[in-house]
Design a protein around this motif. Structure first.
Motif, short mmCIF file in Angstrom:
data_model
loop_
_atom_site.label_atom_id
_atom_site.label_comp_id
_atom_site.label_asym_id
_atom_site.label_seq_id
_atom_site.Cartn_x
_atom_site.Cartn_y
_atom_site.Cartn_z
N UNK A 179 25.97 45.09 39.43
CA UNK A 179 24.92 46.09 39.17
C UNK A 179 24.57 46.82 40.46
N UNK A 180 24.36 48.12 40.36
CA UNK A 180 24.05 48.92 41.54
C UNK A 180 23.16 50.08 41.11
N UNK A 181 22.00 50.21 41.75
CA UNK A 181 21.07 51.28 41.40
C UNK A 181 20.99 52.36 42.46
N UNK A 182 21.59 52.15 43.66
CA UNK A 182 21.51 53.15 44.73
C UNK A 182 22.93 53.64 45.07
N UNK A 183 23.48 53.23 46.19
CA UNK A 183 24.84 53.64 46.53
C UNK A 183 25.82 52.55 46.10
N UNK A 184 27.07 52.95 45.81
CA UNK A 184 28.04 52.01 45.28
C UNK A 184 29.42 52.36 45.82
N UNK A 185 30.25 51.29 46.09
CA UNK A 185 31.58 51.48 46.65
C UNK A 185 32.54 50.48 46.02
N UNK A 186 33.66 50.99 45.48
CA UNK A 186 34.75 50.16 44.98
C UNK A 186 36.05 50.96 45.09
N UNK A 187 37.11 50.27 45.53
CA UNK A 187 38.42 50.91 45.71
C UNK A 187 39.48 50.01 45.09
N UNK A 188 40.37 50.55 44.25
CA UNK A 188 41.43 49.79 43.61
C UNK A 188 42.73 50.59 43.65
N UNK A 189 43.84 49.86 43.57
CA UNK A 189 45.14 50.50 43.33
C UNK A 189 45.82 49.83 42.14
N UNK A 190 46.56 50.62 41.36
CA UNK A 190 47.31 50.14 40.21
C UNK A 190 48.78 50.46 40.45
N UNK A 191 49.61 49.40 40.51
CA UNK A 191 51.04 49.59 40.75
C UNK A 191 51.66 50.34 39.57
N UNK A 192 52.45 51.38 39.89
CA UNK A 192 52.99 52.23 38.83
C UNK A 192 54.51 52.21 38.75
N UNK A 193 55.24 51.41 39.58
CA UNK A 193 56.71 51.43 39.53
C UNK A 193 57.31 50.02 39.46
N UNK A 194 56.50 49.04 39.00
CA UNK A 194 56.95 47.67 38.80
C UNK A 194 57.46 47.03 40.11
N UNK A 195 57.10 47.56 41.23
CA UNK A 195 57.56 47.00 42.49
C UNK A 195 56.72 45.77 42.84
N UNK A 196 57.20 45.01 43.81
CA UNK A 196 56.44 43.85 44.29
C UNK A 196 55.97 44.07 45.73
N UNK A 197 55.94 45.36 46.15
CA UNK A 197 55.59 45.65 47.55
C UNK A 197 54.09 45.64 47.81
N UNK A 198 53.24 45.49 46.74
CA UNK A 198 51.80 45.33 47.00
C UNK A 198 51.51 44.07 47.80
N UNK A 199 52.48 43.19 47.86
CA UNK A 199 52.36 42.01 48.73
C UNK A 199 52.21 42.46 50.18
N UNK A 200 52.75 43.67 50.52
CA UNK A 200 52.70 44.18 51.88
C UNK A 200 51.68 45.31 52.05
N UNK A 201 50.87 45.56 51.03
CA UNK A 201 49.91 46.66 51.14
C UNK A 201 48.81 46.31 52.14
N UNK A 202 48.44 47.33 52.96
CA UNK A 202 47.32 47.20 53.89
C UNK A 202 46.36 48.35 53.61
N UNK A 203 45.07 48.05 53.69
CA UNK A 203 44.08 49.05 53.28
C UNK A 203 42.87 49.00 54.22
#
Length: 846
Positions: free
Chosen positions: A649-673
């Motif tokens: 729940x958030x009533x003021x400022x809010x932050x969320x970041x996601x990625x969805x893999x779109x090519x069936x790869x397994x390289x999200x194991x190496x993702x840096x953000x």
């Protein structure tokens, strides 16, 4: 017998003083200026004292003489003349100030007293009588030697009670009292006289109180019965006083001893309860029971102190009884708290011990669960009773230590209640979730962080686990395991799921796209039913980080194919090495099913219940473990314990970041953000925000991958980046690598979010910048502002980095707070972005 006396006076003290020296009857007629005196209700035998002001004396005197011609004493003020007073032998005057004994002598008709004290013994024979001087009587008054008997001084003893006639003869029954024999002459005073100066008058002996005299001057002794009664009264009074002193001393000593002993017993009980609580926190139930036994013994001692006779008596005394009542309430509350401690020890042994009767080799003992529910209910009942006793304690100046004991006990009650009361819905709902009454089937999904979804990752293995009356049976997910990308099945999407792209879903691998797990869990349940034709009661997802937390708590486990898995090796073994070791997905499918079965067995084997529960609670807080239940009561329970995976729940400022893999790869194991957010606050609480998100494909060149665009063995990362904004945000611009773009926009749970496609080759990165304005990012509080930012994480193998900067409005300053660094007009918070957080910053006026 003494004269009855009628006192006509405006002096309230004169009547009281006269009664102290007069043994006869005294009546007082108050006379004030302006009073009208009417009627005469007293017989002739009364002697009268007239004590009124000169202005009213004539009227009062006329009224008295109309009805009374006997003895009359007129009291004069200083300086008042004696003219105009009646000339009668029965009338005497007395001038203020005077002694009360002089008034008694005037009533008795005695001659005026000498200015010198009269000797207490008869004079030496032959010596001359000392001269007398006093105010002369009214002319015509009789000689003092013929005066009738009356009152003497303040020490006069009892006189005859019958009134005398005005002439001094007895008026009782018409008889004249016989004259007593003359007393024998007193022995001469043989003490030598002290020589004095020449011509000085010799001083008489020291005055001694005179005994009462009769009509002819003889002494009248007290009656023997009166003396005996006086002595008896004196002895009785002294005895009563002594008894009172003894009883008071005994009572005070008993109260002081009781207070000391009660204080010692209370301190010992308190120490015993603290020792029991410490033992329970150390997971040592035997030591906790021993400490509770000592507390019960010390409570017995305290109750024995209250049973002592002085304290039982004090309980009925107005000044002391509240203190005794407070002590009784405190001891009763401590007794209740000790009994509650016994129940808590049982709960601790079952819930906090690594070895518990609740779980044994995949079987949940529902009878033990019901027994624990009864223990928890009894514990809370004891706490409620103890609270009622503590509320009855009033405290006060006589018991200064009781307030501290009461506060300590209230704190203990609140802490225990906060620990135990949340268990009730768990123990009430758990049997239903574990198949009490009918079997329950749960879909257990092991996800992979190598191919990300906003709610976790693509299912690595799926099994159906059935629980009936606490017994667990693990089945198989069939073709769903390691084959979700090839499963094409259509089901009705959950209402409000913006990730469905329409009213239906047709790709099982995208079922858990929503970051709100109550939505993603429902989609998984619907997808499984559409694929297998079997309904399930809920779904449980666990990612490799959750498996790591479980192995940290329970120790390594051995799985066929994988071998020995530890907390340090399980993530890499399942998210990286398995793809290299078993390129054939069918082989990986079999080993991953065995892995899920081993995890469930470890979860419910019961050898490490406390450690397992602690690990799962921590995993749920970071969304490594998420559960959804079709039963609303079970779902509410999961949400209350942070296991439901809902958006924060958030009533003021809010932050969320996601990625969805779109090519069936397994390289999200190496993702840096990396995520950086800069909020410039205005004095009205609004904020202008710039959010910068950098995503990098950090695949090393040594990986056996190909430059293909699709599949497990591609080195490219095609994905959709999604970032969620606060509800009242107004988007002002979006850039990708410095170029303005138009992202796809949608809303979920009332919050807007953006979706931006990314295509990253090995070693490549992309930067997305989002700008927006939001009203109410800071709210007014205490004359200043409070900024609040709520964050929801997405789990990566390497946790993202987060940096938040708040630019303070001009004329304000940021107050130092935990987690924030303040430099000038900028406050900064930085750290790993792997947990839900609520960042607050207070701003004050300069």
């Amino acid at each position: 017998m003494a004269y009855p006396v009628l006192l006509v006076s405006g002096d309230p003290m004169l009547g009281s003083a006269l009664r102290t020296v007069h043994d006869g009857h005294v009546r007082v007629v108050p006379f004030e200026p302006g009073d009208e005196v009417t009627g005469w209700r007293w017989p002739e035998g009364y002697a009268v004292v007239l004590d009124v002001a000169l202005a009213h004396r004539a009227a009062a005197l006329a009224w008295i003489r109309r009805h009374h011609h006997g003895r009359l004493v007129i009291v004069l003020r200083p300086g008042e003349p004696t003219t105009g007073l009646p000339a009668s032998p029965e009338v005497r005057t007395l001038r203020r100030p005077f002694l009360i004994r002089e008034l008694a002598a005037a009533l008795a008709g005695e001659p005026p007293a000498d200015p010198e004290p009269r000797p207490s013994r008869a004079p030496v024979p032959g010596s001359p009588d000392p001269p007398r001087s006093s105010g002369a009587p009214v002319p015509g008054s009789p000689d003092p030697s013929s005066a009738a008997p009356g009152l003497l001084d303040a020490g006069a003893h009892r006189r005859p009670r019958r009134p005398l006639s005005p002439s001094g003869t007895s008026a009782a029954r018409g008889r004249v009292p016989q004259r007593p024999a003359a007393p024998a002459p007193a022995a001469p005073d043989r003490r030598p006289e002290r020589p004095g100066p020449a011509g000085a008058r010799p001083q008489p002996p020291r005055h001694r109180p005179q005994l009462p005299r009769g009509p002819h001057g003889e002494h009248w002794p007290k009656p023997r019965s009166q003396r005996r009664r006086a002595r008896l009264l004196l002895v009785a009074g002294l005895a009563a006083l002594g008894a009172l002193v003894l009883v008071t001393g005994w009572l005070l000593a008993g109260l002081l001893d009781g207070r000391r002993d009660l204080g010692a017993a209370a301190a010992q009980v308190r120490a015993d309860l603290v020792r029991a609580d410490t033992a329970m926190h150390r997971h040592d139930p035997s030591a906790a029971r021993a400490a509770l036994g000592d507390a019960a013994t010390n409570l017995d001692r305290g109750e024995a102190v209250l049973g002592r006779r002085p304290l039982r008596l004090a309980a009925h005394l107005p000044m002391v009884s509240p203190t005794v009542a407070d002590a009784r309430h405190l001891l009763a509350a401590a007794r209740r708290l000790t009994v509650a401690g016994g129940h808590a020890a049982v709960l601790s042994e079952q819930l906090q011990s690594d070895r518990s009767s609740l779980l044994r080799r995949g079987f949940v003992n529902l009878r033990a669960v019901a027994a624990l529910r009864a223990q928890a209910g009894s514990l809370l009942a004891e706490l409620d009773a103890a609270l009622a006793e503590l509320r009855a304690v009033r405290g006060g100046p006589l018991d200064p230590g009781i307030g501290d004991d009461r506060r300590w006990a209230m704190d203990e009650l609140g802490r225990l209640d906060g620990q135990v009361r949340p268990l009730l819905p768990v123990l009430d709902t758990l049997p239903r979730a574990l198949g009490a009454g009918r079997p329950r089937t749960w879909l257990v999904v092991l996800t992979t962080l190598a191919e990300l979804r906003p709610s976790g990752g693509v299912p690595l293995a799926v099994v159906a686990a059935t629980v009936e009356d606490g017994a667990l049976r693990v089945g198989s997910g069939g073709a769903l395991t390691e084959d979700v990308h090839d499963v094409r099945v259509t089901w009705k999407a959950v209402r409000g799921d913006p990730w469905a792209g329409g009213p239906t879903f047709d790709d099982f691998s995208l079922a858990n796209s929503s970051p709100d797990f109550p939505t993603a869990g429902q989609e998984l349940v619907r997808a499984y039913r559409a694929r297998s034709g079997r309904a399930v009661d809920g779904v449980v997802t666990v990612d490799p980080m959750g498996m790591q937390a479980l192995l940290q708590a329970t120790g390594p486990m051995t799985v066929p194919g994988y071998g020995r898995l530890t907390a340090a090796t399980c993530v890499k073994a399942t998210n990286h090495d398995a793809y290299v070791r078993w390129p054939d997905r069918q082989v990986r499918r079999g080993y991953n099913e065995l892995l899920v079965g081993a995890l469930l067995t470890r979860l419910v084997e019961g050898d490490r219940l406390r450690s397992t529960g602690t690990a799962l609670a921590a995993a749920g807080a970071r969304r490594h473990l998420q559960l959804y239940a079709a039963d609303p009561a079970v779902q509410q329970l999961l949400a209350g314990h942070g296991l439901a995976g809902t958006l924060a729940p958030a009533s003021q400022d809010y932050l969320a970041v996601y990625t969805l893999n779109a090519n069936r790869s397994r390289v999200d194991y190496f993702q840096r953000r990396d995520v950086r957010q800069v909020a410039r606050l205005a004095r009205d609480g609004s904020a202008t925000v710039r959010r910068t998100i950098t995503v990098r494909n950090a695949v090393p060149p040594s990986e056996p991958l190909r430059p293909d665009r699709l599949g497990y063995f591609t080195s490219r990362n095609l994905s959709t980046l999604a970032t969620y904004l606060p509800e009242r945000a107004t988007l002002t611009g979006v850039e990708l690598d410095g170029r303005a773009v138009r992202p796809q926009q949608a809303r979920e749970r009332g919050r807007p979010f953006l979706r931006i496609p990314l295509d990253l080759a090995p070693g490549q990165s992309a930067t997305v910048t989002v700008r927006y304005r939001v009203a109410g990012a800071a709210i007014r509080e205490g004359g200043g502002l409070r900024y609040e930012l709520v964050t929801d994480p997405q789990q990566l193998v390497a946790a993202p980095a987060l940096r938040v900067e708040v630019l303070v409005p001009q004329g304000m300053r940021a107050a130092p707070a935990a987690g924030w660094a303040v430099h000038g007009g900028t406050a900064t918070a930085a750290g790993p972005f792997d947990d839900r957080a609520v960042l607050r910053l207070d701003l004050r006026q300069d």
